[in-house]
Design an enzyme around this catalytic site. Structure first.
Site, PDB file in Angstrom:
ATOM      1  N   SER A   1       4.637  -2.070  -8.393  1.00 46.82           N
ATOM      2  CA  SER A   1       3.603  -2.266  -7.379  1.00 46.82           C
ATOM      3  C   SER A   1       3.928  -3.480  -6.536  1.00 46.82           C
ATOM      4  CB  SER A   1       2.241  -2.431  -8.032  1.00 46.82           C
ATOM      5  OG  SER A   1       2.143  -3.747  -8.534  1.00 46.82           O
ATOM      6  N   LYS A   2       3.225  -3.595  -5.452  1.00 51.48           N
ATOM      7  CA  LYS A   2       3.476  -4.675  -4.506  1.00 51.48           C
ATOM      8  C   LYS A   2       3.323  -6.034  -5.187  1.00 51.48           C
ATOM      9  CE  LYS A   2       2.345  -5.613   0.336  1.00 51.48           C
ATOM     10  NZ  LYS A   2       3.648  -5.337   0.908  1.00 51.48           N
ATOM     11  N   ARG A   3       2.405  -6.071  -6.174  1.00 52.09           N
ATOM     12  CA  ARG A   3       2.157  -7.337  -6.850  1.00 52.09           C
ATOM     13  C   ARG A   3       3.386  -7.839  -7.612  1.00 52.09           C
ATOM     14  NH1 ARG A   3      -1.827  -5.557 -10.105  1.00 52.09           N
ATOM     15  NH2 ARG A   3      -2.222  -3.890  -8.637  1.00 52.09           N
TER      16      ARG A   3
END
Ligand code: GLU
Length: 481
Positions: free
Chosen positions: A251-253
């Site tokens: 994920s982007k995180r």
């Protein structure tokens, strides 16, 4: 299937192009185009709270950049306009009303407070069909009063097993009682994804639905909708998730999860596409490096895996390195120039020459920045660098050789690359020694480093006469300290 295959890519415009989404687009495109079929783009923007400005354009641009050209769109907004769900808002309501009339859906007026108080026996929230029992008159009255409402799907509350076949995951069964009466039309009049995907897939004649495995368990609810409308269900092809590691989704995180992030890190479009295709699919012959056309023709459903794929940046780097090495030189210079502009070489040196030295030595374009930083690393260095057993050199040898080299180079008037190369080698011959006895100390004297992109004569040409002589003098002083 004898019908023309029609697939779609149906992203929500929530900010960036996750590589999982891009993979869905690639598979859908390859599956259709490799079989004479059609591929369309549909922007699913019915959840307007999640919409991030500019992301529809980013999706359109990415598809064009990656060569995933969609076949059609509505007759508005220019040639590349895709289907956009928010522009089709009123149509969905009509279909929902049809379901209400058939008893397959119903108006629901429950407020937030009531909904929040509902939990099923497992503690999970599940709607209790409260409004299903409202009389037609009451519904009419409340609608006429302008009360806020949603429309829910009426799913039979039985233990009836709903089974469908997925081309990757096999037969999937979900009990009716596990399915909630999901909202089809929200209080703002917009359809939910759960409703709009069915209506649009039908209206757009989509007969192969490819999407992430997270939709496997809601698909039976969509099938009930297809059945209620007496529409033919599509073929389902759910795709395994892309993970950062065994337990976390990418994920982007947690780092570069988007196509744009990977481009910004210096990966090439071709390598990214090639790598992404392999996340969850493998060709029969296990060949990993494939051109776009090769992927298009090799792609098949049998090669799709059920297991999650782990995104491995090391492997992507390796693949990217192969693509960089085989770029035509002019193209490499074009790719490398913005990175050289960002490096300490900005506005200095002959970029094309630097490119010649670095093309074979990097895995990503970003590597250029570190690789060329050697030009500014010159200063006091460890004299042991002059020791090289194979070349039979040592600080003592360097001390003896370098002053001679300095005199010789000082006398050179032609500093062209070829001339330098020829004359330095002639000079070595004149001295009657092996090449390494001169070239190794000279390279160290010019760079102060164990390794450099390019050897001694290449560094001479790169730095130019004045800077080269300054570095050699500096190194002679260091050896004599
Ligand atoms: N809009 C959905 C998403 O972005 C698409 C799912 C589908 O392809 O049906 O996840």
């Amino acid at each position: 299937m004898d019908k023309i295959i029609r697939t779609r890519f149906a992203p929500s415009p929530t900010g960036y192009m996750h590589i999982g989404n891009l993979r869905t687009a690639l598979y859908s495109y390859f599956y259709a185009k490799g079989r004479g079929g059609q591929f369309i783009l549909r922007i699913e923007d019915t959840d307007q709270n999640r919409e991030v400005e500019g992301s529809s354009q980013l999706i359109i641009d990415t598809l064009h950049e990656t060569g995933l050209i969609y076949d059609e769109g509505p007759d508005i907004g220019g040639p590349y306009a895709p289907y956009v769900q928010s522009q089709r808002k009123t149509g969905y309501l009509e279909y929902a009303k049809q379901l209400v009339a058939q008893g397959d859906a119903y108006y629901c007026f429950c407020d937030k407070e009531r909904l929040e108080s509902l939990t099923d026996e497992n503690g999970a929230r599940k709607y209790d069909k409260h409004c299903l029992s409202l009389s037609l008159e009451e519904v009419q009255r409340r609608l006429a009063n302008g009360e806020s409402y949603v429309i829910r799907q009426n799913i039979p509350d039985t233990h009836e097993a709903n089974t469908y076949h997925d081309m990757v995951f096999g037969d999937i069964t979900v009990d009716s009682c596990e399915m909630e009466d999901q909202i089809l039309i929200k209080s703002d009049g917009m359809p939910t994804y759960n409703f709009a995907n069915v209506i649009d897939d039908h209206l757009m004649n989509i007969n192969c639905v490819m999407r992430g495995a997270e939709y496997l368990s809601s698909t039976p609810k969509y099938n009930l909708l297809y059945d209620a409308f007496k529409w033919e269900r599509p073929v389902y092809i759910h795709l395994p998730s892309i993970m950062r590691d065994a337990t976390h989704k990418l994920s982007k995180r947690n780092g570069a999860a988007g196509y744009g992030d990977l481009k910004a890190k210096g990966f090439l479009r071709e390598a990214i596409l090639n790598y992404i295709v392999l996340l969850g699919w493998s060709p029969k012959n296990d060949v990993e490096k494939m051109s776009f056309d090769e992927m298009l023709h090799a792609f098949n459903l049998e090669g799709i895996s059920k297991s999650n794929a782990i995104f491995d940046e090391v492997k992507l780097r390796w693949l990217n390195g192969l693509y960089i090495k085989e770029l035509p030189f002019e193209e490499f210079v074009e790719y490398a120039t913005p990175w050289l502009d960002k490096s300490c070489c900005r506005g200095r040196f002959d970029y094309a020459y630097l490119c010649k030295l670095i093309q074979g030595r990097i895995d990503t374009l970003e590597d250029i920045i570190e690789l060329v930083s050697f030009v500014d690393k010159f200063g006091d260095y460890d004299l042991e660098l002059y020791t090289n057993k194979k070349q039979k050199t040592s600080p003592e040898v360097a001390k003896e050789i370098l002053p001679k080299v300095l005199d010789f180079l000082t006398a050179q008037t032609d500093w062209s690359e070829q001339q330098l190369h020829d004359s330095v080698l002639a000079f070595v011959q004149q001295l009657g020694v092996k090449n390494g006895i001169v070239l190794w100390p000279l390279r160290v004297a010019l760079s102060g480093l164990m390794s450099t992109p390019g050897g001694a004569t290449e560094l001479l040409y790169l730095f130019g006469k004045e800077e080269s002589l300054r570095r050699i003098r500096y190194s002679i002083d260091l050896l004599n300290k």
